[in-house]
Structure formats: structure tokens, C-alpha cells
Design a protein around this motif. Structure first.
Motif, PDB file in Angstrom:
ATOM      1  N   ILE A  86       0.925  -1.159  -0.124  1.00 43.52           N
ATOM      2  CA  ILE A  86      -0.239  -0.012  -0.195  1.00 43.52           C
ATOM      3  C   ILE A  86       0.991   1.150   0.181  1.00 43.52           C
ATOM      4  O   ILE A  86       1.700   1.318   0.546  1.00 43.52           O
ATOM      5  CB  ILE A  86      -1.019  -0.070   1.432  1.00 43.52           C
ATOM      6  N   HIS A  87       0.871   2.403  -1.333  1.00 47.49           N
ATOM      7  CA  HIS A  87       1.408   3.280  -0.900  1.00 47.49           C
ATOM      8  C   HIS A  87       0.428   4.466  -1.107  1.00 47.49           C
ATOM      9  O   HIS A  87      -0.713   4.484  -1.187  1.00 47.49           O
ATOM     10  CB  HIS A  87       1.738   3.893  -2.626  1.00 47.49           C
ATOM     11  N   GLN A  88       1.500   5.166  -0.491  1.00 46.27           N
ATOM     12  CA  GLN A  88       1.031   6.581  -1.064  1.00 46.27           C
ATOM     13  C   GLN A  88       1.632   8.092  -1.661  1.00 46.27           C
ATOM     14  O   GLN A  88       2.818   8.133  -0.835  1.00 46.27           O
ATOM     15  CB  GLN A  88      -0.068   7.209   0.766  1.00 46.27           C
TER      16      GLN A  88
ATOM     17  N   SER B   1       6.652  12.281  -3.594  1.00 44.11           N
ATOM     18  CA  SER B   1       7.107  11.013  -3.567  1.00 44.11           C
ATOM     19  C   SER B   1       6.045   9.629  -2.934  1.00 44.11           C
ATOM     20  O   SER B   1       4.895  10.375  -3.380  1.00 44.11           O
ATOM     21  CB  SER B   1       7.793  10.850  -2.547  1.00 44.11           C
ATOM     22  N   MET B   2       6.256   8.718  -2.606  1.00 45.31           N
ATOM     23  CA  MET B   2       5.077   7.979  -2.398  1.00 45.31           C
ATOM     24  C   MET B   2       6.153   6.658  -1.193  1.00 45.31           C
ATOM     25  O   MET B   2       6.934   6.566  -0.728  1.00 45.31           O
ATOM     26  CB  MET B   2       5.404   6.549  -3.488  1.00 45.31           C
ATOM     27  N   ASP B   3       4.405   6.862  -0.172  1.00 44.97           N
ATOM     28  CA  ASP B   3       5.065   6.214   1.372  1.00 44.97           C
ATOM     29  C   ASP B   3       4.581   4.801   1.338  1.00 44.97           C
ATOM     30  O   ASP B   3       3.051   4.957   0.962  1.00 44.97           O
ATOM     31  CB  ASP B   3       4.694   6.671   2.570  1.00 44.97           C
TER      32      ASP B   3
ATOM     33  N   PHE C  65      -3.623   7.485  -2.548  1.00 43.42           N
ATOM     34  CA  PHE C  65      -3.200   6.027  -1.560  1.00 43.42           C
ATOM     35  C   PHE C  65      -3.870   4.759  -3.333  1.00 43.42           C
ATOM     36  O   PHE C  65      -4.538   5.216  -4.518  1.00 43.42           O
ATOM     37  CB  PHE C  65      -4.872   5.352  -0.492  1.00 43.42           C
ATOM     38  N   HIS C  66      -2.132   3.757  -3.552  1.00 41.75           N
ATOM     39  CA  HIS C  66      -2.595   2.569  -4.138  1.00 41.75           C
ATOM     40  C   HIS C  66      -1.684   2.031  -3.641  1.00 41.75           C
ATOM     41  O   HIS C  66      -1.359   1.508  -2.687  1.00 41.75           O
ATOM     42  CB  HIS C  66      -2.173   3.586  -5.545  1.00 41.75           C
ATOM     43  N   LEU C  67      -2.394   0.913  -4.706  1.00 44.74           N
ATOM     44  CA  LEU C  67      -1.592  -0.739  -4.378  1.00 44.74           C
ATOM     45  C   LEU C  67      -0.199  -0.085  -5.573  1.00 44.74           C
ATOM     46  O   LEU C  67      -0.796   0.497  -6.250  1.00 44.74           O
ATOM     47  CB  LEU C  67      -2.626  -1.562  -4.590  1.00 44.74           C
ATOM     48  N   MET C  68       0.891  -0.925  -5.003  1.00 46.95           N
ATOM     49  CA  MET C  68       2.176  -1.036  -5.736  1.00 46.95           C
ATOM     50  C   MET C  68       2.336  -2.553  -5.484  1.00 46.95           C
ATOM     51  O   MET C  68       2.809  -3.517  -4.866  1.00 46.95           O
ATOM     52  CB  MET C  68       2.734   0.012  -5.236  1.00 46.95           C
ATOM     53  N   CYS C  69       1.931  -2.523  -7.034  1.00 42.39           N
ATOM     54  CA  CYS C  69       2.882  -4.033  -7.663  1.00 42.39           C
ATOM     55  C   CYS C  69       3.476  -4.641  -8.503  1.00 42.39           C
ATOM     56  O   CYS C  69       3.939  -3.916  -9.507  1.00 42.39           O
ATOM     57  CB  CYS C  69       1.587  -4.722  -8.582  1.00 42.39           C
TER      58      CYS C  69
HETATM   59 CU   LIG Z   1       3.487   3.874  -5.575  1.00 46.86          CU
END
Ligand SMILES: [Cu+2]
Length: 138
Positions: A66-68, A77-79, A99-103
Motif C-alpha cells: 500500500i502506497h500513498q 514521492s511515495m510512502d 493511495f494506491h497498491l503497488m504491484c
Molecule cells: Cu507506489
């Protein structure tokens, strides 16, 4: 005729019964090459208690996180998020720029559906089919 009415009634019953935790509009953005795929959806919490998404996994991803995304002083940036709270009776959108999922290491084909499991803070898990779209979101 009688049988058709029964089917229609059953379909209506399904439509009005909202799941306690409902996920809609789920899709991955598949990018060319070995780039990670972003996952997006809307999570609706129909219970009277806050529920957090505490984990995500998919056989279509080497690792799923899970990223933001954020923009601080012009620097994007992504956390990594340990959990995302979905308030009681409310919804949270996972969408480009937030928010997003990072695959990582995605194994998916555009047009296919891939399974994702969301772990929730109440101990349940929700299986969701994500539609795979291309870079433009189509
Ligand atoms: Cu990401």
C-alpha cells in the motif's frame, strides 16, 4: 413468466444487500516492460465501526504494497502505508496521485482480471477481482 419474476426478485434482493465492506471499480494500470503496476479501487465501509485495510496480497504480483503518493514542495514521492483506515459508513478512494497498491513484478495481461486479497483489521479478508488496463487507464 412466473419463473422470470422470481429471478428478477432474487436479483433485486442481491442489489439492495450491501456487503459490510464493499470494493468497487478495482483496476491495475499495467505499464510496459518490468515497471510496477498501480492498483486503484474504492472501498466502502457499510458497518458502524472503522475498518482498516492492514494488508494486501496477489498471486499476480511478486510483492504488493500500500502506497500513498504525495507532493511536498513540488517533489512527488511515495510512502509505504502499514494500514489505511476506512471510516464507519464512509469510503476511501485509491486513485492516481493518492493511495494506491503497488504491484512489483506484475504478471498480468491487459483485459484480464487478477485476484487481490485485502486483509482487514477486523480479521476478515476480502477477495477482489482487479481488471487490468493499459497505461492510459483503458
Ligand atoms: Cu507506489
Amino acid at each position: 413468466m412466473k419463473r422470470f419474476s422470481l429471478v428478477a426478485l432474487l436479483m433485486m434482493t442481491v442489489a439492495v444487500q450491501a456487503a459490510p465492506f464493499d470494493v468497487t471499480g478495482a483496476w491495475f494500470r499495467a505499464l510496459p516492460g518490468k515497471l510496477p503496476a498501480g492498483g486503484y479501487f474504492t472501498a466502502q465501509n457499510n458497518t458502524r465501526h472503522d475498518v482498516a485495510i492492514t494488508g494486501v496480497s496477489s498471486d499476480a504480483c511478486g510483492m504488493l504494497m500500500i502506497h500513498q503518493s504525495s507532493n511536498k514542495g513540488g517533489m512527488s514521492s511515495m510512502d509505504m502505508m502499514v494500514k489505511v483506515n476506512v471510516p464507519a459508513g464512509g469510503q476511501i478512494r485509491f486513485a492516481p496521485g493518492g493511495f494506491h497498491l503497488m504491484c512489483e513484478q506484475p504478471k498480468m495481461k491487459i483485459g484480464a482480471k487478477v485476484p487481490v486479497v485485502l486483509q482487514l483489521s477486523d480479521g476478515t479478508a476480502v477477495a477482489v477481482g482487479f481488471t487490468v488496463k493499459g497505461a492510459t487507464g483503458k
